[in-house]
Design an enzyme around this catalytic site. Structure first.
Site, PDB file in Angstrom:
ATOM      1  N   GLU A 289     126.583 145.569  25.670  1.00  0.00           N
ATOM      2  CA  GLU A 289     126.288 144.236  25.159  1.00  0.00           C
ATOM      3  C   GLU A 289     125.227 144.431  24.083  1.00  0.00           C
ATOM      4  O   GLU A 289     124.037 144.502  24.366  1.00  0.00           O
ATOM      5  CB  GLU A 289     125.754 143.299  26.246  1.00  0.00           C
ATOM      6  CG  GLU A 289     125.597 141.886  25.707  1.00  0.00           C
ATOM      7  CD  GLU A 289     124.493 141.064  26.355  1.00  0.00           C
ATOM      8  OE1 GLU A 289     124.458 139.846  26.146  1.00  0.00           O
ATOM      9  OE2 GLU A 289     123.647 141.633  27.057  1.00  0.00           O
TER      10      GLU A 289
ATOM     11  N   ASP B  35     124.452 145.681  30.190  1.00  0.00           N
ATOM     12  CA  ASP B  35     123.751 144.444  29.848  1.00  0.00           C
ATOM     13  C   ASP B  35     122.561 144.715  28.915  1.00  0.00           C
ATOM     14  O   ASP B  35     121.854 145.713  29.089  1.00  0.00           O
ATOM     15  CB  ASP B  35     123.251 143.826  31.169  1.00  0.00           C
ATOM     16  CG  ASP B  35     122.797 142.396  31.023  1.00  0.00           C
ATOM     17  OD1 ASP B  35     123.590 141.585  30.532  1.00  0.00           O
ATOM     18  OD2 ASP B  35     121.651 142.095  31.406  1.00  0.00           O
TER      19      ASP B  35
HETATM   20  C1  NOJ Z   1     123.187 139.112  29.220  1.00  0.00           C
HETATM   21  C2  NOJ Z   1     124.166 138.554  30.198  1.00  0.00           C
HETATM   22  O1  NOJ Z   1     125.446 138.532  29.606  1.00  0.00           O
HETATM   23  C3  NOJ Z   1     123.664 137.187  30.570  1.00  0.00           C
HETATM   24  O2  NOJ Z   1     124.612 136.460  31.308  1.00  0.00           O
HETATM   25  C4  NOJ Z   1     122.368 137.350  31.302  1.00  0.00           C
HETATM   26  O3  NOJ Z   1     121.810 136.077  31.574  1.00  0.00           O
HETATM   27  C5  NOJ Z   1     121.361 138.169  30.496  1.00  0.00           C
HETATM   28  N1  NOJ Z   1     121.945 139.308  29.890  1.00  0.00           N
HETATM   29  C6  NOJ Z   1     120.237 138.641  31.359  1.00  0.00           C
HETATM   30  O4  NOJ Z   1     120.674 139.701  32.173  1.00  0.00           O
END
Ligand code: NOJ
Ligand code: CA
Length: 477
Positions: A238, A197
């Protein structure tokens, strides 16, 4: 490298399952790990190589699992550690790998580290989070300032997302060590990899500014840890950046992430100029040997059939064909294979603080219904059961496209060569003998391919002339 030495995700298809909405084993309206295990036959039939599960950890769910309160367990709504072990084992028997979602940038404010950290300025865990005397102007991603005042110790702490998601201090060696232990815990259990993440904003130093060089240091550390396992564990980031050179930087010199999500592709639209342009620029930017990671939807954005396909299944099929015939690793978000639409959520059913519920609704299985699902079922797409029984459905098409890809070396490991094509059409060659063409217009079009049609989004058999929004894969002669 010969193809037998390639990692398992090379040219593969991974499937993102949102566990709360995938399949419910006990009728409480919340998807769970046992439910997912019960649907492995479906995923095997579909032909995926691995499954990325959105966060499975205990969490107060202020941000639906992205606020982790214990990195070593499973959320009780989803099951137990034993359920996760059973899932990994059952998936493994079908040749499907399981990836978890690691959330390292922040914890829940209920995590014991933060509880301790906020208890006193002298706490041994105080430096694990980012504390300051004064706030700066930085906004949090979900709105409002990125600092929250904590009365107990009269200081502010930093959070890029909700106040209930305090940011860890990644400049601290102890935090890095703690996460090594977390990675090892899951890798030792047979988890094949991690989606990570907000990798691009992991380290903050000074607090309000992301510190890229330090992020890369952490990624190299994790990569060497992942590489110490057999088979090597996969790190998918991500990497929400729109600059492709910046995206490329997360691969390092093949010593950081093995896959970094390509958001410029996700947002390029179904457009015959923008789509191949992103592909070309990605290929130019990525270091030699690095694999692109393509996705059209995820749990944070509007589902692609609604966002870029006007909920028109002809367009949905062509978008899926593009996704599944590009070089690299492709990700399906659960329901993509059905052409699942974004679902309207009435105000009384809203769960998410950031308006994303409509992309997270339950999978419409059709055989066993969700009695009282946590989010409403959307009614606009045919169920899995109905689509499985229909050779003309989006699902059947998607499965055929995955099967074609798996069985055709050109589509797994062949090079990518863009082909000149008329306005509104894009076409490319994979390897020596496979052509792909998409007519992204409302009129018929002539395409530069000759040979036998292996797959058509419209079940036609003319490689040179495409109907509106038709896409084909052709064995070139
Ligand atoms: C990215 C995640 O994909 C999302 O769903 C989340 O709200 C944020 N990061 C915070 O962790
Ligand atoms: Ca359940």
């Amino acid at each position: 490298m010969t193809s037998s030495q390639q990692p398992w995700w090379f040219g593969g298809v991974l499937y993102q399952a949102y566990p709360r909405s995938f399949a419910d084993s006990n009728g409480d309206g919340i998807g769970d790990l046992a439910g997912l295990r019960g649907r492995l036959e479906y995923l095997h039939w579909l032909g995926v190589d691995g499954i990325w599960l959105n966060p499975t950890f205990p969490s107060p769910n202020r941000d639906w699992g992205y606020d982790v309160s214990d990195y070593f367990d499973v959320h009780h709504d989803l099951g137990t550690l034993e359920d996760l072990d059973a899932l990994i084992a059952a998936a493994g028997e079908l040749g499907i790998r399981i990836l978890l979602d690691l959330v390292p940038a922040h914890t829940s404010d209920h995590h014991e580290w933060f509880v301790e950290s906020r208890s006193s300025r002298e706490s041994a865990r105080r430096p694990w989070y980012i504390w300051a005397d004064e706030v700066d102007e930085q906004e949090s991603v979900f709105g409002g300032g990125a600092w929250t005042h904590d009365e107990r110790t009269s200081q502010v702490y930093h959070h890029l997302f909700l106040p209930e998601q305090p940011d860890l201090n990644w400049m601290l060696p102890d935090v890095r060590d703690a996460f090594d232990e977390i990675l090892r815990f899951w890798f030792d259990r047979g988890v094949a990899g991690l989606r990570i993440d907000v990798v691009h904003e992991l380290v903050k130093d000074p607090p309000s500014r992301p510190n890229r060089p330090e992020v890369h240091k952490v990624l190299r550390r994790w990569r060497s840890l992942a590489g110490s396992y057999e088979p090597e564990r996969l790190l998918v980031g991500e990497t929400w950046v729109m600059d492709l050179d910046e995206l490329a930087s997360f691969y390092g010199r093949n010593d950081e992430l093995q896959l970094a999500f390509n958001f410029p592709f996700m947002f390029a639209g179904l457009d015959a100029t923008a789509l191949p342009d992103v592909v070309e620029r990605t290929r130019a930017a990525l270091p030699g040997g690095a694999l692109p990671a393509w996705a059209l939807s995820n749990h944070d954005v509007v589902r692609f059939p609604t966002r870029i396909c006007d909920e028109d299944d002809a367009k949905v099929r062509s978008a899926l064909l593009a996704l599944l015939t590009l070089p690299g690793t492709s990700f399906l978000y659960y329901g993509d294979e059905l052409g699942m639409r974004q679902v309207e959520i009435s105000p009384d059913r809203v769960h998410d603080v950031h308006g994303r519920d409509g992309a997270r609704t339950p999978m419409p299985w059709g055989d066993v219904d969700w009695p009282d699902p946590w989010l409403p079922l959307g009614g606009k797409v045919a169920t899995v059961a109905a689509q499985r029984a229909d050779p003309g459905s989006v699902l059947s098409f998607c499965r055929d496209a995955i099967a074609l890809r798996r069985g055709r070396g050109d589509l797994v490991s062949g090079g990518y060569t863009p082909l000149d094509s008329p306005t509104g059409v894009c076409a490319w060659r994979r390897g020596g003998a496979t052509g792909v063409a998409l007519n992204l217009t409302d009129s018929g079009a002539t395409v530069p391919l000759e040979g036998e049609v292996l797959l058509s989004t419209r079940h036609r058999n003319d490689p040179s002339r495409l109907e509106p929004w038709e896409g084909v894969v052709v064995a070139l002669t």
